[in-house]
Enzyme design. Sequence first.
Site, PDB file in Angstrom:
ATOM      1  N   ARG A   8      12.239 -22.850 -66.409  1.00 44.18           N
ATOM      2  CA  ARG A   8      12.285 -21.864 -65.038  1.00 44.18           C
ATOM      3  C   ARG A   8      12.357 -20.509 -65.588  1.00 44.18           C
ATOM      4  NH1 ARG A   8      16.518 -20.766 -60.325  1.00 44.18           N
ATOM      5  NH2 ARG A   8      15.311 -19.594 -58.948  1.00 44.18           N
ATOM      6  N   HIS A   9      11.846 -19.472 -64.999  1.00 47.65           N
ATOM      7  CA  HIS A   9      11.842 -18.261 -65.487  1.00 47.65           C
ATOM      8  C   HIS A   9      13.167 -17.820 -65.222  1.00 47.65           C
ATOM      9  CE1 HIS A   9      12.241 -16.714 -61.230  1.00 47.65           C
ATOM     10  NE2 HIS A   9      11.529 -17.894 -60.934  1.00 47.65           N
ATOM     11  N   GLY A  10      13.616 -16.468 -65.874  1.00 46.99           N
ATOM     12  CA  GLY A  10      14.653 -15.786 -65.980  1.00 46.99           C
ATOM     13  C   GLY A  10      14.976 -15.189 -64.465  1.00 46.99           C
ATOM     14  N   GLU A  11      16.446 -14.892 -64.378  1.00 45.08           N
ATOM     15  CA  GLU A  11      16.774 -14.346 -63.096  1.00 45.08           C
ATOM     16  C   GLU A  11      16.091 -13.093 -62.771  1.00 45.08           C
ATOM     17  OE1 GLU A  11      21.032 -13.335 -61.358  1.00 45.08           O
ATOM     18  OE2 GLU A  11      20.230 -11.724 -62.624  1.00 45.08           O
ATOM     19  N   TRP A  14      14.850 -10.198 -57.081  1.00 47.87           N
ATOM     20  CA  TRP A  14      14.967 -10.671 -55.634  1.00 47.87           C
ATOM     21  C   TRP A  14      15.850 -12.031 -55.869  1.00 47.87           C
ATOM     22  CZ3 TRP A  14       9.487 -10.649 -52.985  1.00 47.87           C
ATOM     23  CH2 TRP A  14       9.095  -9.474 -52.543  1.00 47.87           C
ATOM     24  N   ASN A  15      15.934 -12.573 -56.770  1.00 46.39           N
ATOM     25  CA  ASN A  15      17.002 -13.779 -57.198  1.00 46.39           C
ATOM     26  C   ASN A  15      18.377 -13.262 -56.699  1.00 46.39           C
ATOM     27  OD1 ASN A  15      15.419 -15.519 -59.790  1.00 46.39           O
ATOM     28  ND2 ASN A  15      15.223 -15.976 -57.621  1.00 46.39           N
ATOM     29  N   GLU A  82       4.733 -21.028 -58.061  1.00 44.62           N
ATOM     30  CA  GLU A  82       5.754 -21.329 -57.039  1.00 44.62           C
ATOM     31  C   GLU A  82       4.990 -21.841 -55.946  1.00 44.62           C
ATOM     32  OE1 GLU A  82       8.149 -22.972 -56.242  1.00 44.62           O
ATOM     33  OE2 GLU A  82       9.962 -21.624 -56.707  1.00 44.62           O
ATOM     34  N   MET A  85       5.106 -19.637 -49.809  1.00 39.86           N
ATOM     35  CA  MET A  85       6.197 -19.446 -48.683  1.00 39.86           C
ATOM     36  C   MET A  85       5.947 -18.620 -47.554  1.00 39.86           C
ATOM     37  SD  MET A  85       9.877 -20.063 -51.010  1.00 39.86           S
ATOM     38  CE  MET A  85      10.428 -20.849 -49.464  1.00 39.86           C
TER      39      MET A  85
END
Length: 214
Positions: A8-11, A14-15, A82, A85
Site C-alpha cells: 500500500r502507498h505511503g501516508e 489526505w490520509n 483505488e 468513490m
Amino acid sequence: MTTVYLVRHGETVWNAERKIQGQLDSPLTAEGISQAHWVAKRAKSLGITHLYSSDLGRAVQTASIIAQPLKLEVITDRRWRELNMGILEGRCIDDLSDKENAMRRAPLSGALDARILEGESMQEMANRLHQALNDLKSLPKGSIPLVICHGLALGCLIGTIMGLPAHAPRRIRLRNCSLSRVDYQKSDWLAEGWVVETAGDVSHLNENSRDELL
C-alpha cells in the site's frame, strides 16, 4: 510458483486529514516518504525484478522511492487504482452527513452492486485487479514483481483470493506501506490458483507509523 509482493502507498496529506481519496490524489506526507524508504530497504532483500504501480500520484511517488535502491523502472497500470468513490472524493469524512456516510459505506454493505454515486462497485474493482494480477503470471520464469497499490483495492484483492465476495465487509487491516505477498501455486494439496502468503506485514516500519485506512 509465481510470487507477487503488494504494498500500500505511503501516508498522504489526505490520509492525515481524513479525506476520501479514491481516484483523486494528494502527495505523501513526511511520514509517508519515510514509510516508503523503509519499504525500499525491505524490498532490497526480496529479489524484486519488476516494479509496478497504480498510475495515481501517491502510488507513483511511493514506487519512485522504492525504485531507487532497486534500480528498477516503475511501470504504471491504471488497473491497480483505488476504488472510484464518485461524488465523495475529496470530502472529509468528519463533514459527511448521515446520508453521505451511509453512501460511503455502501460498497462494503454486502449488496452485490452497491456503489457511491458516480463511482464503481467492489466487484468492478476486483475484476480489474485480478486481471492485472493474472497478467503477472506471464513474466519470465523467476521474476518477482512488487506492486504499489491502495488500501481498499488490496483489501478487496486479498479477500477475494481467500474466497470472500468482493463486497464483503472489510476484515483486513492494511496500514500505509504494509507488505503483503500472494503466490500462484500448483500443488498436490492446494487447488491451483492464487494463495495469500502474507497480509499487512509492517515489521519493516517504524512502530510509531500512523494507522490510516482512508
